[in-house]
Write an enzyme that holds these catalytic residues in place. Structure first.
Site, PDB file in Angstrom:
ATOM      1  N   ARG A 285     -16.761-126.879 -48.451  1.00 14.95           N
ATOM      2  CA  ARG A 285     -16.782-128.048 -47.553  1.00 14.95           C
ATOM      3  C   ARG A 285     -18.113-128.143 -46.826  1.00 14.95           C
ATOM      4  O   ARG A 285     -18.651-129.238 -46.639  1.00 14.95           O
ATOM      5  CB  ARG A 285     -15.604-127.966 -46.577  1.00 14.95           C
ATOM      6  CG  ARG A 285     -14.307-128.150 -47.310  1.00 14.95           C
ATOM      7  CD  ARG A 285     -13.059-128.116 -46.460  1.00 14.95           C
ATOM      8  NE  ARG A 285     -11.961-128.651 -47.262  1.00 14.95           N
ATOM      9  CZ  ARG A 285     -10.701-128.740 -46.866  1.00 14.95           C
ATOM     10  NH1 ARG A 285     -10.350-128.324 -45.663  1.00 14.95           N
ATOM     11  NH2 ARG A 285      -9.781-129.257 -47.670  1.00 14.95           N
ATOM     12  N   TYR A 412     -14.493-136.314 -51.605  1.00 15.43           N
ATOM     13  CA  TYR A 412     -14.089-135.100 -52.323  1.00 15.43           C
ATOM     14  C   TYR A 412     -14.126-133.844 -51.443  1.00 15.43           C
ATOM     15  O   TYR A 412     -14.556-133.889 -50.307  1.00 15.43           O
ATOM     16  CB  TYR A 412     -14.825-134.919 -53.641  1.00 15.43           C
ATOM     17  CG  TYR A 412     -16.334-134.837 -53.698  1.00 15.43           C
ATOM     18  CD1 TYR A 412     -17.125-134.530 -52.623  1.00 15.43           C
ATOM     19  CD2 TYR A 412     -16.960-135.053 -54.931  1.00 15.43           C
ATOM     20  CE1 TYR A 412     -18.500-134.440 -52.760  1.00 15.43           C
ATOM     21  CE2 TYR A 412     -18.332-134.965 -55.069  1.00 15.43           C
ATOM     22  CZ  TYR A 412     -19.099-134.650 -53.974  1.00 15.43           C
ATOM     23  OH  TYR A 412     -20.446-134.557 -54.106  1.00 15.43           O
ATOM     24  N   GLU A 413     -13.596-132.770 -52.014  1.00 17.37           N
ATOM     25  CA  GLU A 413     -13.447-131.488 -51.291  1.00 17.37           C
ATOM     26  C   GLU A 413     -12.605-131.665 -50.020  1.00 17.37           C
ATOM     27  O   GLU A 413     -12.878-131.068 -48.978  1.00 17.37           O
ATOM     28  CB  GLU A 413     -14.830-130.915 -50.973  1.00 17.37           C
ATOM     29  CG  GLU A 413     -14.868-129.409 -50.837  1.00 17.37           C
ATOM     30  CD  GLU A 413     -14.444-128.696 -52.116  1.00 17.37           C
ATOM     31  OE1 GLU A 413     -13.453-127.984 -52.036  1.00 17.37           O
ATOM     32  OE2 GLU A 413     -15.085-128.856 -53.167  1.00 17.37           O
ATOM     33  N   GLY A 414     -11.565-132.494 -50.120  1.00 17.83           N
ATOM     34  CA  GLY A 414     -10.723-132.831 -48.959  1.00 17.83           C
ATOM     35  C   GLY A 414     -11.302-134.047 -48.259  1.00 17.83           C
ATOM     36  O   GLY A 414     -12.395-133.976 -47.696  1.00 17.83           O
ATOM     37  N   GLN A 419      -9.961-133.487 -43.386  1.00 18.28           N
ATOM     38  CA  GLN A 419     -10.773-132.647 -42.496  1.00 18.28           C
ATOM     39  C   GLN A 419     -10.329-132.808 -41.049  1.00 18.28           C
ATOM     40  O   GLN A 419     -10.222-131.837 -40.294  1.00 18.28           O
ATOM     41  CB  GLN A 419     -12.267-133.014 -42.594  1.00 18.28           C
ATOM     42  CG  GLN A 419     -12.853-132.968 -43.991  1.00 18.28           C
ATOM     43  CD  GLN A 419     -12.743-131.594 -44.639  1.00 18.28           C
ATOM     44  OE1 GLN A 419     -12.905-130.580 -43.977  1.00 18.28           O
ATOM     45  NE2 GLN A 419     -12.442-131.581 -45.926  1.00 18.28           N
TER      46      GLN A 419
END
Lengths: 527, 527
Positions: A285, A412-414, A419
């Site tokens: 992240r 992306y990546e959450g 977050q």
């Protein structure tokens, strides 16, 4: 200061990376850090950046199961391998240089800023290295890490499935034991960055899948390593089923990967795949947040160059007050985002050095760095288009590409919504005192920060106890407010150490910081 | 309420368009207005919208001097011509329906929301009609207006040149008298929307150029009408020299037009081309603001549909609080932007009806509607991508196209920075009392508006007297703050008339309005 100088200044003067690197067993002098980043910037500007726009134009194609990537990428990857950048922070026992993660974050900002689509391959490979370093058996590590760290193989993260996006507990891909200690994987994964390519010698897929006896939900997911080409040279049962058409990062193939009884090895414990994946989440992240910084920096540099030479009404547009305002915002936000991301990166190293509180600081800062820096990436790239006027909407200037590329990072990546929930619903209740201490630190950086830092603290106390609906509706604006306050505090501290940054700090604190208050009022209003 | 219902409600219930239309000599009952907009929405949804994504994929190509546009556009333009939408507000004596401009603005929102690239052709043609209605000789009007109003010809605005972007005084294109009362035009124009195409029977270029005896600067520019095909069927000396590669509006060809001794007629007085062009600026800038509204509306509708059916963690994502927050913001901003743009459109009609103060209100609201609504268009489209998560970055969902298309609107027809300078540097000093009266009106709409409206008034008073650098650095955030306050006031008034809008109004006033204060603080901070 250019990007490399800003990074060097922050690591040496604000974070004492020399001292920290000594404690981590890889002592670096200030000059070493400056030299490494200077060389990384040279590589990024001379080797990566010149091909960015042509790579975007060429994009990727799927032909007979093969993914064609831009023509110049083969030579570029070779140079990347030879220069050794992939291994900067990777374990020395497997061929890396074992340097602090913060140095990798700085190198990655420069690479990502030069060509985000290309840099995604090293980013995902670094994620695979991180994951395997913590969870692979010694035998797996010895086989997989050296080629990944050399960047002769690339790594992928095969998580998402059509029905399992933000909710990975819904993963359906199956892994069946083959009776000889290995497994056969069957299922489809989507949005796999650099999932198939002809550049790397081999691709190692890290795949989330369910064992036959797996409990339902998130506690029944295991992690597997599945190479594209098997040790005996056979092609494994994994192929690219399609590539996505996207508004940006055209040169990075986003693949649907189809696994048909593909041979794979279990990594770590059965059913413990999600926790293993989450263990590398901080670094992954943070890397995405750094992409946001990189896009801010590139957009700002392009806009500055254009505004300096484009003349309207008898003077360069950089001197027109509204253009000067936009450039001022771009510079200030870029500087703050970089400092926020570096705080996060250094916290990762401090946590590894065992510093008290560093792990908690890292876990609090990570969602903020990811979401705030990537939102700013899109915003600053949008300002960059605007500085260019009509030319900004024409692809030939390159301004639009930055904006198109940057737009993936909040997703992306959450997603940035995830977050925000991670920060407010998970971490605030657990680590409220540490978060309040962060805000005390911020309030001390400049008198103008006192009021918003206090308001943020009050809101944090309230949200740490609030019900899920209030938390959910408040999370995103709360995180955003935190980013403005913490980023502003870093700029204030940086300006205290380096008067050359006073202009950016003043612009940020006087003109942009009120956004924190607006977003806090939004967070606290009834939904 | 869907878009057509919202437009009908606003025009009938908030603006008494029936009464205004009667005063303009074209009386319309409430039901007429509802029926027209219902039919326009049907045409937009059934005829225009279904082809939007395929048209974007096909885009435009230049082949041997011919511009190829999407395959389906020929039939679509034919249907557009037959349905008569082009003439809604055009002069009845030349084939139009002579209805209020506000009705055209509403129809145009629906068309533009369905396919912004296609709708640009009618938008530019409407601009040409507007310009010629005011400045053409009766003979010119009789020849040019009927085919433009029938949409069998399209119109273009040939203003920009490489060295003359925001600064039109730098125009170099020359017009030489041919000794027979006409002129020969030579020069290059860039960014000409729908400049060349094979869809319309003919294209009428309205061109800014200099006569041989022209004084330097902006007082030496004349306006010419230059058809692609001459009355005797010969091709005129004007050709497309290239089309731009753009991040969006792919289906709308953005052309470089090369004039080589092209035959043309003078429109209006010699050297008075810029004032003539500016006379139609209000309508043209409003139209671009309406494009922003249209993109807000389309993004919101797409995101709502996706969020209602996409299930994660056991429920539709529309019920996840952070997604609900984004949808709430999208709905509230769309509603406010629509009301702000309609205020501007109705002011245009009231000005024509001779209502006191309407002209001034129009001139104050136009830059706000243009800039605020187009900035919101990009923002709301960005939220729409975010609601879609990973699918938002995949072109197949259509969410990214809206964002890419919407991004041009803050740039063309005067960048949003130019709009802000127009408001703050030109209009505030001239019409400060009228602006303050607008704010009093806004403050009365809801108690929560009092404080920001007063702060805006104080800032307006200060800026009306301030020096050029302070004004220049303050203009953009000031305009933005004005949009939040005036948009919020309209939503509050709308909710008072229609309780169904209370949710949007509450969301806007409680959660989003603080952004006005943040931007005012930004405007007042030293640059």
């Amino acid at each position: 200061m250019n990007a490399a100088e800003s990074l060097t200044f922050a690591l040496n003067r604000l974070h004492d990376l020399p001292g920290l690197s000594a404690r981590l067993g890889t002592p670096l002098a200030e000059e070493d850090i400056a030299a490494i980043l200077d060389e990384a910037a040279r590589f990024a500007e001379e080797r990566i950046a010149p091909g960015r726009m042509e790579a975007d134009r060429q994009g990727c194609r799927l032909e007979n199961g093969r993914v064609r990537t831009p023509a110049a990428y083969a030579a570029l990857l070779k140079d990347w391998q030879e220069a050794g950048w992939q291994g900067v922070a990777a374990p020395a026992e497997h061929g890396g240089q074992g340097l602090p993660h913060a140095l990798w974050a700085a190198v990655f900002e420069l690479a990502s800023s030069a060509d985000m689509a290309f840099a995604l391959m090293p980013m995902l490979t670094a994620g695979a290295v991180e994951l395997l370093s913590h969870h692979a058996s010694p035998d797996q590590a010895a086989r997989f890490l050296p080629p990944l760290i050399a960047a002769s193989w690339n790594g992928t993260m095969c998580l998402t499935e059509p029905q399992a996006g933000s909710d990975l507990s819904a993963v359906r891909t199956r892994a069946v034991p083959d009776g000889q200690g290995a497994f056969r994987i069957t299922g489809s994964k989507i949005y796999i960055t650099w999932g198939e390519n002809e550049l790397a010698e081999n691709t190692l897929h890290l795949v989330l899948a369910r064992l036959p006896d797996a409990p339902a939900g998130s506690r029944g997911i295991s992690l597997f390593a599945c190479p594209k080409i098997l040790p005996d040279g056979r092609r494994n049962g994994v192929r690219c089923g399609g590539i996505e058409h996207k508004p940006g990062i055209h040169a990075s193939p986003t693949c649907t990967m189809v696994f048909e009884e593909a041979e794979a090895e279990l990594v770590g414990e059965p059913h413990r795949g999600l926790p293993a994946m989450f263990a590398m989440m901080n670094a992954a992240r943070l890397a995405v947040g750094v992409e946001g910084v990189g896009q801010c920096a590139r957009a700002t540099a392009l806009a500055e160059a254009y505004a300096a030479t484009r003349v309207q009404s008898g003077r360069p547009i950089a001197e027109h007050p509204d253009v000067a305002r936009m450039l001022g915002e771009m510079r200030a936000v870029t500087a703050a985002a970089r400092l926020l991301a570096l705080d996060c990166a250094v916290s990762l190293d401090r946590a590894r050095a065992g510093d008290e509180g560093a792990e908690t600081r890292l876990s609090l800062l990570t969602p903020i760095a990811k979401a705030w820096c990537t939102d700013r990436g899109v915003e600053v790239a949008g300002l960059g288009i605007q500085v260019h006027g009509g030319a900004g909407y024409v692809e030939e200037t390159g301004a639009a590409q930055i904006w198109r590329d940057a737009r993936i990072a909040p997703i992306y990546e959450g997603t940035n919504g995830i977050q925000a929930m991670d920060l407010v619903a998970r971490k605030l209740p657990r680590d409220l005192p540490a978060f309040l201490a962060l805000l005390d630190e911020a309030a001390a950086a400049d008198p103008v920060l006192k009021t918003p830092a206090r308001a943020l603290a009050d809101t944090a106390r309230y949200l740490a106890e609030a019900g899920p609906d209030q938390v959910g509706a408040a999370a995103a604006p709360f995180l955003d407010a935190a980013g403005w306050v913490l980023g502003g505090a870093w700029l204030a501290r940086a300006a205290a150490a380096e008067p050359g940054l006073a202009r950016e700090a003043g612009f940020f604190l006087r003109r942009l910081l009120p956004r924190a208050t607006a977003r806090l009022l939004e967070a606290m209003a009834p939904a």
